[in-house]
Design a protein around this motif. Structure first.
Motif, mmCIF file in Angstrom:
data_model
loop_
_atom_site.group_PDB
_atom_site.id
_atom_site.type_symbol
_atom_site.label_atom_id
_atom_site.label_comp_id
_atom_site.label_asym_id
_atom_site.label_seq_id
_atom_site.Cartn_x
_atom_site.Cartn_y
_atom_site.Cartn_z
ATOM 1 N N ILE A 99 2.981 -32.113 31.789
ATOM 2 C CA ILE A 99 3.679 -33.048 32.657
ATOM 3 C C ILE A 99 2.919 -33.150 33.978
ATOM 4 N N GLU A 100 3.201 -34.220 34.730
ATOM 5 C CA GLU A 100 2.568 -34.435 36.027
ATOM 6 C C GLU A 100 3.583 -35.084 36.965
ATOM 7 N N PRO A 101 3.818 -34.495 38.142
ATOM 8 C CA PRO A 101 3.151 -33.345 38.744
ATOM 9 C C PRO A 101 3.712 -32.026 38.221
ATOM 10 N N THR A 102 2.896 -30.979 38.329
ATOM 11 C CA THR A 102 3.328 -29.641 37.928
ATOM 12 C C THR A 102 2.404 -28.608 38.554
ATOM 13 N N TYR A 103 2.553 -27.352 38.155
ATOM 14 C CA TYR A 103 1.767 -26.261 38.723
ATOM 15 C C TYR A 103 0.279 -26.472 38.454
ATOM 16 N N GLY A 104 -0.536 -26.353 39.498
ATOM 17 C CA GLY A 104 -1.940 -26.723 39.415
ATOM 18 C C GLY A 104 -2.825 -25.816 38.593
ATOM 19 N N LEU A 122 5.923 -37.839 35.157
ATOM 20 C CA LEU A 122 7.379 -37.741 35.137
ATOM 21 C C LEU A 122 8.012 -39.041 35.608
ATOM 22 N N ASN A 123 9.299 -39.238 35.288
ATOM 23 C CA ASN A 123 9.982 -40.456 35.727
ATOM 24 C C ASN A 123 10.483 -40.303 37.161
ATOM 25 N N PHE A 128 11.389 -36.061 31.966
ATOM 26 C CA PHE A 128 10.516 -36.634 30.951
ATOM 27 C C PHE A 128 11.271 -36.845 29.650
ATOM 28 N N GLN A 129 10.653 -37.579 28.744
ATOM 29 C CA GLN A 129 11.143 -37.716 27.376
ATOM 30 C C GLN A 129 10.143 -37.070 26.434
ATOM 31 N N ALA A 130 10.661 -36.365 25.464
ATOM 32 C CA ALA A 130 9.798 -35.659 24.518
ATOM 33 C C ALA A 130 8.808 -36.610 23.850
ATOM 34 N N SER A 131 9.262 -37.808 23.537
ATOM 35 C CA SER A 131 8.402 -38.763 22.834
ATOM 36 C C SER A 131 7.143 -39.099 23.632
ATOM 37 N N ASP A 132 7.256 -39.125 24.965
ATOM 38 C CA ASP A 132 6.089 -39.441 25.788
ATOM 39 C C ASP A 132 5.039 -38.334 25.731
ATOM 40 N N LEU A 133 5.499 -37.090 25.714
ATOM 41 C CA LEU A 133 4.551 -35.986 25.580
ATOM 42 C C LEU A 133 3.914 -35.974 24.193
ATOM 43 N N LEU A 319 3.586 -38.847 42.718
ATOM 44 C CA LEU A 319 5.040 -38.945 42.887
ATOM 45 C C LEU A 319 5.569 -38.144 44.087
ATOM 46 N N CYS A 320 4.689 -37.453 44.787
ATOM 47 C CA CYS A 320 5.121 -36.618 45.917
ATOM 48 C C CYS A 320 4.539 -37.100 47.246
#
Length: 344
Positions: A99-104, A122-123, A128-133, A319-320
């Motif tokens: 996922i993005e953003p997340t721990y670097g 991420l939305n 998130f939705q599993a299907s996107d991953l 997103l941040c």
């Protein structure tokens, strides 16, 4: 899922691990140690530590409800993050999805190991939705990374969607629960028995107040943990770390008290931030920090640095934009932060 034989790199499957002196006599009583070329003086620091941290794992097993042979202990969570790349991912060939953003560090370890790093944004609710991953994966995707509660957003991700990923991906799913002790959502450790492709990461650095001792934990099937132990360096967790961890584990109620205080302070600090003219939005959090969208994040950050107060500017992360990440401190530290911001 694919079998471990299919997922593990061929060279790792054939690897003959280093056999340490302490492993060879394991299970027998001994009092004269002339096997490891140690200095006989300066006890107890002259001896190599238990390479498998057996005593410490027994204590963690009681606390977490996980059998000791399903626990890996590493030099911080960073070791537990790096090892799956070396175990499962063929450099220059395989990829991981996160996922993005997340721990670097997930991306850093991917780059170090020459593994392609694919991201799914991420939305607007940082979920998130599993299907996107899953649709981002291909036949060379070995690992999916999920951090929940997530860093830097702070929120717990949708548990049902995480389960869908675990059940529908034929590779390894790693869920990083570094901040789970601050969350209402239950740990996914309970899913290990029915999902052999799942690895759970936790740490002593956050709720346990022991970042300095660098102790990370991975929970997984006996088979995966056995591979972790085969690949890790022989004495990866030093004796001082093991002793301090045992000391901390002897009084978990003190940690519960810290968590309760931090959660109360989190509510107070977030409410105070909402009243600041320079704060536009506070995002939901289940961690010991929160993300705040500011009118001028860089300006506020620089101002606080001049005051000797350090927060984290996360504006360069997707997103941040214009967001500061605020860790919950003591009541006095939080008051000093608020006092400074009210004068900005």
């Amino acid at each position: 899922m694919k079998s471990l034989e299919q997922l593990v790199r061929p060279n790792i499957g054939k690897l003959a691990p280093y056999s340490s002196a302490r492993d060879e006599y394991s299970g027998k009583e001994a009092h004269v140690f002339l096997d490891a070329n140690e200095n006989p003086y300066n006890a107890p620091f002259n001896r190599y530590p238990d390479p498998l941290q057996r005593k410490l794992k027994q204590q963690i097993s009681k606390l977490k409800g996980i059998p000791a042979d399903m626990i890996f202990l590493g030099n911080g969570s960073d070791e537990a993050i790096d090892l799956p790349y070396r175990i499962f991912c063929q450099p220059g060939r395989d990829n991981v999805v996160a996922i993005e953003p997340t721990y670097g560090m997930y991306r850093v370890c991917a780059d170090i190991n020459d593994v392609a790093y694919r991201t799914v944004l991420l939305n607007e609710n940082f979920d998130f939705q599993a299907s996107d991953l899953l649709k981002t994966c291909d036949s060379h995707t070995k690992i999916i990374w999920i951090c929940s509660p997530n860093n830097p957003t702070g929120n717990s991700l949708n548990r049902d969607e995480i389960i869908k990923v675990i059940e529908n991906f034929d590779g390894i799913v790693i869920v990083d629960e570094a901040y789970i002790d601050f969350a209402q959502q239950q740990s996914l450790r309970t899913e290990l028995a029915t999902h052999p492709n799942l690895i759970i990461l936790q740490t002593m650095s956050k709720a346990w107040g022991s970042a300095a001792i660098r102790l990370g934990m991975a929970f997984a099937s006996q088979e995966i943990i056995a591979i972790y132990n085969k690949v890790k360096y022989p004495y990866n967790v030093n004796q001082l770390t093991q002793e301090q961890a045992l000391k901390m584990l002897s009084d978990p109620y003190e940690v519960d008290k810290w968590v309760k205080i931090l959660l109360q302070e989190r509510v107070r600090l977030m409410q105070a931030f909402q009243e600041l003219p320079i704060c536009e939005h506070i995002y939901k959090t289940d961690a010991n920090f929160f993300l705040a969208k500011m009118t001028d994040a860089q300006g506020v950050y620089d101002y606080l640095v001049d005051k000797g107060i350090i927060v984290r500017n996360r504006s360069r992360i997707q997103l941040c934009q214009n967001c500061l990440r605020i860790t919950i401190g003591t009541k006095n530290e939080n008051n000093e932060l608020l006092s400074a911001l009210r004068q900005f």
